[in-house]
Scaffold this motif. Structure first.
Motif, PDB file in Angstrom:
ATOM      1  N   UNK A 525       0.822  -1.214   0.000  1.00  0.00           N
ATOM      2  CA  UNK A 525       0.000   0.000   0.000  1.00  0.00           C
ATOM      3  C   UNK A 525       0.855   1.262   0.000  1.00  0.00           C
ATOM      4  N   UNK A 526       2.144   1.122   0.216  1.00  0.00           N
ATOM      5  CA  UNK A 526       3.027   2.286   0.276  1.00  0.00           C
ATOM      6  C   UNK A 526       4.383   1.911  -0.298  1.00  0.00           C
ATOM      7  N   UNK A 527       5.036   2.924  -0.889  1.00  0.00           N
ATOM      8  CA  UNK A 527       6.320   2.688  -1.531  1.00  0.00           C
ATOM      9  C   UNK A 527       7.226   3.892  -1.284  1.00  0.00           C
ATOM     10  N   UNK A 528       8.492   3.620  -1.032  1.00  0.00           N
ATOM     11  CA  UNK A 528       9.479   4.675  -0.842  1.00  0.00           C
ATOM     12  C   UNK A 528      10.421   4.738  -2.025  1.00  0.00           C
ATOM     13  N   UNK A 529      10.708   5.950  -2.510  1.00  0.00           N
ATOM     14  CA  UNK A 529      11.549   6.143  -3.690  1.00  0.00           C
ATOM     15  C   UNK A 529      12.684   7.106  -3.374  1.00  0.00           C
TER      16      UNK A 529
END
Length: 619
Positions: A525-529
């Motif tokens: 549900x969440x992603x870090x870039x």
């Protein structure tokens, strides 16, 4: 229920409930002991908005939560199905770094009651203050009742430590608690008092002479006795028939360990306690100011790595053997050095978010909780943390030179001043301790205001920026929402960073810049870039959607993948999220906002995927 989502994410990142050997908490941290530490994902867990920091030290996986750690601890235990009777590992029998084993044992034994231990010390200090000010008389009923409340834990230490040590060593905690009760039984205390009288006849156990000691408030004897009892319990359980275990195992433990404690373990442990206390006093007497400077400078460094637990038993042992402790006052400047540095940031910065974070950190630090100040304010800016340690060293040297002591245990906080009042009344040792605290507080504050922050980092005035590497494109189609309008206090407060939110119009999330995938939640549900220019972005699809366990989400990338603007990252079932009752507002956060002068939302009320959304300005 509000912490269940956080609990699920924590469990996912520590390797699941099956990877947990034990779980305790202190004032601000969850302390996991894991079967396979390599299965834990510290970097991924750091991305959670409810986690301040993750520290792996002392053989423990420590998750810094903050003041509401107890509520999160209960949620994690509930989610993992851990009960009060869940056995923990026998740390004494494990292989590994001896220092890690020691810290693990100490934290496991003392952490469960550290809060009430601190509260008891504060109450004792306030009673001393009330007596000095003439508000209470020691022979009054009011004083006696409050004194009993403040002294009960210390007097009955062997019972409390017996219970927690029994759990830590993997035995029946009620057996070891009864052993502790035997140490402070009125008959045993009377025997000790009788032995102190001139010409009192000696006693014997089965013709073996007994040397009586007063074990009330003692620490080491019951811990050693608990270890022996737990070992004996395990050996008995292996050899006795199942029909006899329930009765004969406790019988053997009590019948053997209690006499052995009075005959050998207790006297040896008491001698060890006295040697430890006297040895510390000898070292302290060589150069009190140097000891104070070292403790003031290094204490917060030890706290960061969880190594401070190795010193807690020494402080308590000093109180039990000597009736006072000089180490805790020397730590007070270390605490207020970091508080002063955070106060300097609060007074210096013009950034509203940073000012709010620093202000709340100062309040927590005054009461002894320094993690928000250290992790949230001082360490990210580096120089304030260093100035806090320098000021702590100078203040600690003043405290050591003044020979200040405390007369009850507690955390280093504003109430410690009351605990430093000598039994004979206020004298120079108290004022020296107060002076050391104030010097650390004021010096670190002034140094931080003058040189602790780059000039541009302290300003909040937006400046014009050029498009290009500073742009963060919109990762989806939808309506733009100001971050403070997001129905989640953590995101809306800006605590996790500046940015904006989008209410998605379709079901795709694309890359907002050229970079790589830094983290991907297990629930997708969440992603870090991380952009090629160093911008860190967190995209969190919906509010509380972690509770959906990843069912509506599909990931098209994995951690470490390189991405270009427009590359498909995630897909989600928009209608399923709505039907489940969750808000679709999707925060797009610049996680490292502190590294930039400002973050500006450049999109209008509606935005197309791939169009400019945010722009950051360099320091």
């Amino acid at each position: 229920m509000e912490y269940q989502a956080l609990a699920k994410d924590i469990l996912a990142h520590v390797g699941g409930k099956e990877n947990i050997v034990s779980l305790v908490h202190c004032a601000t941290r969850l302390r996991f002991k894991l079967k396979e530490p390599l299965r834990a994902n510290a970097e991924g867990l750091k991305q959670n908005p409810g986690v301040i920091m993750v520290v792996e030290s002392g053989g423990q996986f420590q998750v810094v939560i903050g003041n509401h750690v107890h509520d999160v601890w209960q949620a994690v235990r509930s989610e993992a199905g851990l009960s009060d009777e869940t056995p923990v590992a026998d740390s004494a029998g494990e292989k590994g770094n001896p220092l890690n084993q020691l810290i693990d044992i100490v934290s496991g034994i003392f952490t469960p009651f550290i809060g009430i231990l601190a509260a008891s010390g504060i109450l004792k200090g306030l009673l001393a203050l009330a007596v000095v000010c003439g508000w209470l008389a020691t022979d009054s009923g009011t004083y006696k009742i409050w004194f009993a409340a403040s002294d009960a834990l210390f007097f009955f230490f062997p019972l409390v430590l017996g219970y927690t040590a029994g759990k830590k060593f993997g035995g029946n905690p009620f057996i070891t608690m009864v052993i502790g009760g035997a140490l402070v039984h009125p008959v045993m205390i009377q025997a000790f008092e009788a032995s102190q009288q001139a010409g009192a006849a000696g006693d014997a156990f089965l013709s073996i002479p007994v040397t009586w000691f007063n074990y009330s408030s003692s620490v080491i004897p019951i811990i050693l006795a608990a270890w022996v009892s737990c070992w004996l319990e395990k050996q008995s359980a292996k050899r006795l028939p199942s029909a006899m275990k329930n009765f004969f195992t406790p019988l053997i433990c009590l019948g053997v360990t209690v006499p052995l404690t009075f005959l050998a373990i207790g006297p040896v442990a008491t001698l060890l306690s006295q040697m430890l206390a006297n040895g510390y006093q000898w070292v302290y007497a060589l150069a009190p100011w140097l000891a104070g400077a070292a403790m003031g400078a290094l204490w917060q460094v030890c706290v960061i790595f969880g190594l401070h637990w190795g010193l807690v038993p020494l402080m308590i042992n000093n109180l039990a053997v000597l009736g006072h402790d000089s180490m805790l006052p020397m730590l007070l400047p270390a605490v207020f050095g970091q508080v002063g540095a955070a106060l300097g940031v609060f007074l210096r910065t013009r950034d509203a978010r940073q000012k709010m974070l620093a202000g709340s950190s100062v309040t927590a630090g005054i009461f002894g909780i320094t993690e928000p100040a250290v992790y949230g304010v001082n360490l990210p800016l580096r120089r304030p943390f260093i100035f806090g340690c320098v000021a702590g060293a100078i203040g600690g040297a003043i405290v050591g030179f003044s020979d200040s002591h405390v007369y009850s245990f507690g955390f280093g906080n504003i109430f410690t001043i009351a605990q430093m009042i000598p039994p004979g009344g206020v004298d120079a040792t108290l004022w020296g301790g107060v002076l050391g605290l104030l010097v650390a507080l004021v010096l670190s504050c002034v140094l931080t205001m003058v040189a602790g922050m780059p000039r541009r980092a302290a300003e909040a005035t937006p400046v014009a920026v050029n498009a290009g590497e500073n742009d963060v494109l919109s990762p989806m189609n939808g309506s733009v929402l100001a971050l403070d309008q997001v129905p989640d206090a953590t995101f809306a407060s800006g605590l996790l960073g500046q940015g904006a939110a989008i209410i998605p119009a379709d079901n795709k999330v694309i890359a907002p810049f050229a970079g790589e995938v830094a983290s991907l939640f297990a629930t997708k549900h969440a992603i870090g870039l991380l952009s090629d220019s160093g911008i860190e972005v967190l995209i969190h699809v919906g509010i509380d959607t972690v509770k959906l366990d990843g069912k509506p989400f599909t990931a098209h990338v994995k951690v470490g993948d390189k991405v270009q603007p427009g590359d498909l990252l995630l897909e989600f079932d928009r209608q399923a999220i709505i039907d489940a009752g969750y808000d679709l507002a999707t925060p797009i956060i610049i996680s490292n906002s502190d590294d930039y002068r400002d973050v500006v939302t450049v999109a209008a009320t509606a935005v197309q995927a791939g169009a400019p959304l945010l722009c950051v300005s360099h320091q």
